[in-house]
Design an enzyme around this catalytic site. Structure first.
Site, PDB file in Angstrom:
ATOM      1  N   ASP A  15       0.812  -1.214   0.000  1.00 42.01           N
ATOM      2  CA  ASP A  15       0.000   0.000   0.000  1.00 42.01           C
ATOM      3  C   ASP A  15       0.850   1.271   0.000  1.00 42.01           C
ATOM      4  OD1 ASP A  15      -2.327  -1.690   0.238  1.00 42.01           O
ATOM      5  OD2 ASP A  15      -1.708  -1.988   2.303  1.00 42.01           O
ATOM      6  N   HIS A  48      -5.925  -1.289  -4.727  1.00 41.92           N
ATOM      7  CA  HIS A  48      -5.659   0.145  -4.667  1.00 41.92           C
ATOM      8  C   HIS A  48      -6.838   0.887  -5.270  1.00 41.92           C
ATOM      9  CE1 HIS A  48      -3.701  -0.786  -8.591  1.00 41.92           C
ATOM     10  NE2 HIS A  48      -4.302   0.341  -8.950  1.00 41.92           N
ATOM     11  N   ARG A 150       1.225 -29.858  -6.665  1.00 41.80           N
ATOM     12  CA  ARG A 150       1.170 -30.302  -8.070  1.00 41.80           C
ATOM     13  C   ARG A 150      -0.214 -30.680  -8.570  1.00 41.80           C
ATOM     14  NH1 ARG A 150       6.135 -33.427  -6.184  1.00 41.80           N
ATOM     15  NH2 ARG A 150       4.875 -32.941  -4.379  1.00 41.80           N
TER      16      ARG A 150
HETATM   17  P1  IMP Z   1      -2.825 -13.140   1.773  1.00 45.59           P
HETATM   18  O1  IMP Z   1      -2.004 -12.553   0.685  1.00 45.59           O
HETATM   19  O2  IMP Z   1      -4.290 -12.895   1.636  1.00 45.59           O
HETATM   20  O3  IMP Z   1      -2.478 -14.585   2.018  1.00 45.59           O
HETATM   21  O4  IMP Z   1      -2.434 -12.384   3.120  1.00 45.59           O
HETATM   22  C1  IMP Z   1      -1.141 -12.538   3.746  1.00 45.59           C
HETATM   23  C2  IMP Z   1      -0.712 -11.253   4.416  1.00 45.59           C
HETATM   24  O5  IMP Z   1      -0.386 -10.272   3.425  1.00 45.59           O
HETATM   25  C3  IMP Z   1      -1.813 -10.612   5.271  1.00 45.59           C
HETATM   26  O6  IMP Z   1      -1.205  -9.984   6.383  1.00 45.59           O
HETATM   27  C4  IMP Z   1      -2.406  -9.558   4.356  1.00 45.59           C
HETATM   28  O7  IMP Z   1      -3.007  -8.525   5.076  1.00 45.59           O
HETATM   29  C5  IMP Z   1      -1.172  -9.103   3.607  1.00 45.59           C
HETATM   30  N1  IMP Z   1      -1.489  -8.572   2.273  1.00 45.59           N
HETATM   31  C6  IMP Z   1      -1.841  -9.275   1.191  1.00 45.59           C
HETATM   32  N2  IMP Z   1      -2.022  -8.459   0.133  1.00 45.59           N
HETATM   33  C7  IMP Z   1      -1.736  -7.222   0.553  1.00 45.59           C
HETATM   34  C8  IMP Z   1      -1.706  -5.945  -0.099  1.00 45.59           C
HETATM   35  O8  IMP Z   1      -1.947  -5.805  -1.313  1.00 45.59           O
HETATM   36  N3  IMP Z   1      -1.355  -4.878   0.694  1.00 45.59           N
HETATM   37  C9  IMP Z   1      -1.037  -5.007   1.999  1.00 45.59           C
HETATM   38  N4  IMP Z   1      -1.061  -6.185   2.646  1.00 45.59           N
HETATM   39  C10 IMP Z   1      -1.398  -7.285   1.927  1.00 45.59           C
END
Ligand code: IMP
Length: 451
Positions: A15, A48, A150
């Site tokens: 972000d 975003h 896989r």
């Molecule tokens: P996941 O990607 O949904 O498995 O989340 C894993 C971690 O990454 C969590 O703490 C989410 O909040 C964080 N996260 C995933 N995508 C974003 C993003 O685009 N911005 C900020 N944090 C993210």
């Protein structure tokens, strides 16, 4: 080095404003070139928000920036995990706003599917307090886990519709969810669109829904490999790579275990394009950071937690709420030990500094310059338990005048406090600052190198 190639990744915990920076570059190059915007990692977990000139706000998740520009092709690459239903919604929303002026979209047929089954499994795992407690619930890590196990479903399995394989997939996830005490058909999962959530449903419901989505997505699906093979060599095309998430969320380098499952570094471009595009050839590989603070959404605990009064103010002024999950973001002082590590492991050669206007008169800018443990300086290491034991050491910087910042057209016109701060970033990280943004709108930016 390939001329007119630019890549942006999140420098710390996401972000940081990559989308805005990419949008501006695409706008610039689409005047003179055909532009390819390539996204190689993540899925509907990203988010975003773009504010249009009429004040309307659109949240992007799977589409990278640049979709508003003609002469532009958006490629959703092999390294991504695609949720067809959410993607169709997102495309429909963009189409409604801009109609025919939209970029072309190529969804690589080799990209992996991340479906409602994955979302259900992740939701149930969360109830078991698994390691992914902070996850966005978009089924990202189960979809990537399918690759390691896989048995992934890929976009090509939708066209033609490989019913046998998809039924097998449903039953596998049904068994996994049942093993954890739930019936998959009754699990509610998030979904873009008016309802915001749906039940996964029984096998026939799941299949009918997916079949209809496959039909709707068909015209966007293509061969990402051949497309980049052709265009990367053709100098008529400018390339902008928009990574998703950030290096601090990478499985190997981020604050484990609250990390995502994809390769968030520039190396991901190499594997997603099957070595057609070597990141070594990309001229600008910039990590995007926010100037005066970091935000983090999830459960990770970072050493440089900010004083809550200032954090609250920043959260409100900077709209620091998750674009995907709406969760309030944690606010932290900029962490140089972590950032320096991320730039090294991410093979980054520039920094893009956004949110330069987030300064308050008379409030010194605190930056964490070292970690200590029992009085000794120690490095960043990608492990939450370890990070819980370190203490931050801070250095303070004078704030700058926002108006003077915005009026500056060249580096030499910038307020001296800005110059001191940028030089500090460059010296500490050994990485040059490429550009800064001075406000939320397109063109409120200043490039320290010629574009
Ligand atoms: P996941 O990607 O949904 O498995 O989340 C894993 C971690 O990454 C969590 O703490 C989410 O909040 C964080 N996260 C995933 N995508 C974003 C993003 O685009 N911005 C900020 N944090 C993210």
């Amino acid at each position: 080095m390939r001329k007119n190639s630019f890549a942006f990744c999140g420098g710390v915990f996401g972000d940081e404003g990559k989308g805005r920076v990419v949008d501006e570059l695409v706008d610039h190059f689409s005047q003179t070139h055909k532009v390819v915007v390539y996204r190689d990692n993540g899925g509907a977990n990203a988010g975003h928000t773009v504010e249009l000139d009429n004040g309307q706000r659109i949240a992007f998740h799977q589409l990278p920036s640049g979709v508003f520009h003609k002469r532009t092709t958006i490629v959703l690459g092999k390294g991504m995990v695609i949720h067809p239903g959410d993607l169709i919604e997102e495309i429909a929303e963009v189409k409604e706003v801009i109609g025919k002026g939209m970029a072309s979209i190529v969804v690589d047929k080799m990209a992996v599917l991340s479906l409602d089954t994955h979302r259900a499994f992740e939701a149930v795992l969360k109830e078991w307090e698994s390691g992914g407690k902070g996850a966005t619930g978009r089924g990202i890590s189960p979809a990537y886990a399918d690759i390691l196990l896989r048995h992934p479903l890929r976009v090509r399995d939708l066209m033609p519709f490989n019913e046998e394989k998809i039924i097998k997939h449903y039953h596998l996830y049904k068994a996994l969810v049942f093993g954890l005490g739930k019936k998959i058909q009754e699990v509610e999962v998030p979904q873009l669109g008016t309802t915001g959530k749906i039940l996964v449903g029984i096998e026939t419901h799941f299949l009918t829904r997916l079949r209809s989505q496959a039909q709707q997505l068909k015209s966007y699906v293509g061969d990402g490999y051949s497309y980049v093979q052709k265009t990367w060599k053709d100098k008529k095309y400018a390339f902008v790579f928009e990574k998703a998430q950030a290096i601090g969320l990478d499985t190997r380098w981020g604050v484990y275990p609250d990390v995502t499952a994809s390769d968030t570094t520039f190396d991901g471009i190499f594997s997603a394009t099957e070595a057609v595009i070597d990141p070594e050839e990309i001229t600008i590989k910039a990590a995007v950071i926010k100037a005066t603070y970091m935000s983090s959404v999830g459960t990770r605990k970072l050493p440089s937690v900010m004083d809550e009064n200032l954090a609250h103010q920043i959260r409100e002024d900077g709209h620091e709420y998750g674009a995907t999950t709406k969760r309030p973001r944690g606010i932290f002082y900029l962490d140089m030990p972590a950032l320096t590590f991320f730039l090294r492991v991410g093979h980054v050669n520039r920094i893009a500094v956004t949110h330069m206007d987030m300064v308050y008169p008379d409030v010194l800018i605190k930056v964490c310059v070292a970690y200590t443990q029992k009085g000794r300086t120690v490095p960043y290491r990608p492990d939450q338990e370890y990070l819980n034991t370190v203490k931050p050491k801070y250095q303070e910087f004078a704030p700058w005048d926002k108006d003077k910042l915005r009026k500056s057209k060249t580096f030499s016109e910038l307020p001296k406090e800005v110059k001191v701060f940028l030089r500090f970033l460059e010296k500490t990280t050994g990485t040059k600052v490429y550009m800064i943004t001075t406000g939320p709108k397109r063109h409120q930016s200043l490039y320290l190198e010629k574009l």
